[in-house]
Design an enzyme around this catalytic site. Structure first.
Site, PDB file in Angstrom:
ATOM      1  N   ASN A 151      10.735   6.840  15.602  1.00  0.00           N
ATOM      2  CA  ASN A 151      11.092   5.747  16.508  1.00  0.00           C
ATOM      3  C   ASN A 151      11.922   6.211  17.695  1.00  0.00           C
ATOM      4  O   ASN A 151      11.955   5.544  18.718  1.00  0.00           O
ATOM      5  CB  ASN A 151      11.852   4.650  15.752  1.00  0.00           C
ATOM      6  CG  ASN A 151      12.946   5.199  14.871  1.00  0.00           C
ATOM      7  OD1 ASN A 151      12.685   6.020  13.977  1.00  0.00           O
ATOM      8  ND2 ASN A 151      14.171   4.789  15.113  1.00  0.00           N
ATOM      9  N   GLN A 179       6.279   2.203  13.623  1.00  0.00           N
ATOM     10  CA  GLN A 179       6.069   2.452  15.064  1.00  0.00           C
ATOM     11  C   GLN A 179       4.612   2.755  15.405  1.00  0.00           C
ATOM     12  O   GLN A 179       4.294   2.953  16.583  1.00  0.00           O
ATOM     13  CB  GLN A 179       6.964   3.611  15.540  1.00  0.00           C
ATOM     14  CG  GLN A 179       8.454   3.295  15.498  1.00  0.00           C
ATOM     15  CD  GLN A 179       8.900   2.246  16.522  1.00  0.00           C
ATOM     16  OE1 GLN A 179       8.201   1.972  17.494  1.00  0.00           O
ATOM     17  NE2 GLN A 179      10.064   1.654  16.298  1.00  0.00           N
ATOM     18  N   SER A 199       5.925  -3.567  10.352  1.00  0.00           N
ATOM     19  CA  SER A 199       6.812  -4.631  10.816  1.00  0.00           C
ATOM     20  C   SER A 199       6.164  -5.376  11.983  1.00  0.00           C
ATOM     21  O   SER A 199       5.663  -4.743  12.911  1.00  0.00           O
ATOM     22  CB  SER A 199       8.134  -4.009  11.264  1.00  0.00           C
ATOM     23  OG  SER A 199       8.972  -4.997  11.801  1.00  0.00           O
ATOM     24  N   THR A 237       9.740 -18.001  -1.582  1.00  0.00           N
ATOM     25  CA  THR A 237       8.743 -18.774  -0.820  1.00  0.00           C
ATOM     26  C   THR A 237       8.375 -17.996   0.440  1.00  0.00           C
ATOM     27  O   THR A 237       9.254 -17.514   1.160  1.00  0.00           O
ATOM     28  CB  THR A 237       9.330 -20.152  -0.443  1.00  0.00           C
ATOM     29  OG1 THR A 237       9.722 -20.795  -1.662  1.00  0.00           O
ATOM     30  CG2 THR A 237       8.310 -21.006   0.297  1.00  0.00           C
ATOM     31  N   CYS A 325      19.130   0.256  15.868  1.00  0.00           N
ATOM     32  CA  CYS A 325      19.979   0.008  14.701  1.00  0.00           C
ATOM     33  C   CYS A 325      21.265   0.819  14.748  1.00  0.00           C
ATOM     34  O   CYS A 325      22.233   0.488  14.102  1.00  0.00           O
ATOM     35  CB  CYS A 325      19.236   0.361  13.421  1.00  0.00           C
ATOM     36  SG  CYS A 325      17.564  -0.199  13.447  1.00  0.00           S
TER      37      CYS A 325
HETATM   38  N1  PLP Z   1      11.289   1.926  10.395  1.00  0.00           N
HETATM   39  C1  PLP Z   1      11.192   2.289  11.683  1.00  0.00           C
HETATM   40  C2  PLP Z   1      10.560   3.595  12.036  1.00  0.00           C
HETATM   41  C3  PLP Z   1      11.680   1.439  12.688  1.00  0.00           C
HETATM   42  O1  PLP Z   1      11.598   1.818  13.968  1.00  0.00           O
HETATM   43  C4  PLP Z   1      12.286   0.224  12.312  1.00  0.00           C
HETATM   44  C5  PLP Z   1      12.885  -0.666  13.330  1.00  0.00           C
HETATM   45  O2  PLP Z   1      13.449  -0.227  14.316  1.00  0.00           O
HETATM   46  C6  PLP Z   1      12.341  -0.113  10.950  1.00  0.00           C
HETATM   47  C7  PLP Z   1      11.833   0.765  10.026  1.00  0.00           C
HETATM   48  C8  PLP Z   1      12.947  -1.405  10.498  1.00  0.00           C
HETATM   49  O3  PLP Z   1      12.067  -2.470  10.731  1.00  0.00           O
HETATM   50  P1  PLP Z   1      12.600  -3.996  10.733  1.00  0.00           P
HETATM   51  O4  PLP Z   1      13.375  -4.166  11.988  1.00  0.00           O
HETATM   52  O5  PLP Z   1      11.348  -4.819  10.688  1.00  0.00           O
HETATM   53  O6  PLP Z   1      13.406  -4.157   9.503  1.00  0.00           O
END
Ligand code: PLP
Length: 388
Positions: A151, A179, A199, A237, A325
């Protein structure tokens, strides 16, 4: 000022068609999918339609898709689910040192529960060596988890080769494809994958919904308890509007993928070329070719990544220093450090991630504005002054 959004690895705007598809499931079609009367069955039908679309996109069967609350839950579910269900077979997991925190921190948690984790190194481009994976396997290895594409700097890992290694050793193989799904072709059979995380909000779908692909026959302990939803694999749910939106986003991504890969690659390469020409002491991070079509990550010597992000924001341009994050943390990126960048260069990273609505004019605007920002920041930079 019209804003330029170049942080699509963090999240994407929800496609208007996706919003339209979701809306009825908040209002007239609000039923609980577990109810046996028509309101419920209508909602259940919509979920199953979305499941078929998601499965189709990655070459899976619909019963192999478990909807989750996003990529993080899918990663947690894959790692903990395999670890707990396969305790009698072994306690060793192999992963890489550049995984998303959703995998990294789950591994760290599992270490506190007695599992042994091998964190494989990567080369200067962020590539995992499949031979390293092979060498790390022991008779206690139950899972290999290597992300499809990173990412932060967009490097695409040799997943097919790692899948072969896993298959030969009889070890489950999980990949975090958050990604890549919807961006580049992903086929779980061609890649040899047993578990795959996705995601919706990374592909113009809504936030708070994702899925884990689980190959038929994979032993996995349920992660959430308290209901029979998702074939007893994930209680609670279902997020019906979210799942419907995910299905619609997948459908649109599948239709547009071919053209988008070409268009974004061209815009990406123009941005890279322009940045390298117009700014000195700048380095491209990640592999120059084995790279996501929408990712540009550079280190700009003597300028803090955060300062560039804030100055770009003042000009209406949204970019990031790396993973959303960890953007509140002042620690340099674990990904760039694992690739061998010195901390001072890792601190100077800037990521642009392009998307469906990115235009040539927007790339030009960045190429016009960023060199001026860099020149201004360098003129004030204590990092540069200390070198003089
Ligand atoms: N894995 C990767 C490589 C990501 O880039 C992200 C989000 O930035 C996630 C997992 C987490 O996904 P989510 O935001 O849907 O929890």
């Amino acid at each position: 000022m019209k804003r330029v959004y170049l942080d699509c690895a963090a999240t994407t705007p929800t496609h208007p068609e996706v919003v339209k598809a979701m809306l009825p499931y908040f209002t007239e079609a609000f039923g609980n999918p577990s109810s046996i009367y028509s309101y419920g069955q209508e909602a259940k039908g919509a979920i199953e339609e979305a499941r078929v679309k998601v499965a189709d996109l990655i070459g899976a069967r619909d019963e192999e898709i478990v909807f989750t609350s996003g990529g993080t839950e899918a990663d947690n579910f894959a790692l903990m689910g395999v670890a707990f269900a396969n305790e009698s077979r072994g306690n060793h997991i192999i992963t890489s040192s550049i995984e998303h925190h959703a995998v990294m921190e789950t591994c760290e948690f599992l270490e506190t529960r007695g599992l042994r984790i091998t964190y494989l190194p990567v080369d200067e481009y962020g590539l995992v060596n499949p031979d390293d994976v092979k060498r790390a396997i022991t008779d206690k290895t139950i899972l290999i988890s290597i992300m499809h594409a990173n990412n932060e700097m967009g490097t695409i890992e040799p997943i097919t080769e790692i899948g072969k290694v896993a298959r030969e050793a009889g070890v489950y193989f999980h990949t975090d494809a958050v990604q890549t799904v919807g961006h580049i072709p992903v086929d779980v059979n061609e890649l040899g994958i047993d578990l795959l995380s996705m995601s919706a909000h990374k592909l113009c779908g809504p936030k708070g919904v994702g899925a884990l692909y689980v190959r038929k026959g994979t032993k996995l302990t349920p992660f959430m308890h308290g209901g029979e939803q998702e074939r007893r694999r994930r209680a609670s749910t279902e997020n019906v509007p979210g799942i419907v939106g995910f299905g619609k986003a997948v459908e649109l991504a599948q239709q547009e993928m071919g053209g988008e890969v070409e268009r974004l690659t061209c815009l990406r390469d123009n941005l890279i070329k322009g940045l390298l020409e117009r700014i000195d002491h700048i380095h491209l991070n990640g592999h120059p070719l084995k790279k996501l079509p929408n990712n540009v990550n550079v280190s700009v010597d003597y300028v803090e990544g955060e300062s560039m992000v804030l100055n770009l924001d003042l000009e209406g341009i949204c970019a990031s220093t790396g993973s959303a994050c960890s953007s509140s943390s002042l620690e340099p990126s674990h990904v760039l450090l694992a690739m061998g960048l010195p901390p001072e260069q890792a601190h100077c990273s800037l990521r642009f991630t392009l998307g469906k609505w990115t235009t040539e004019e927007e790339i030009e605007r960045v190429l016009d504005i960023l060199p001026r920002i860099v020149a201004k920041l360098r003129a004030m930079s204590p990092l540069l002054k200390s070198r003089k």
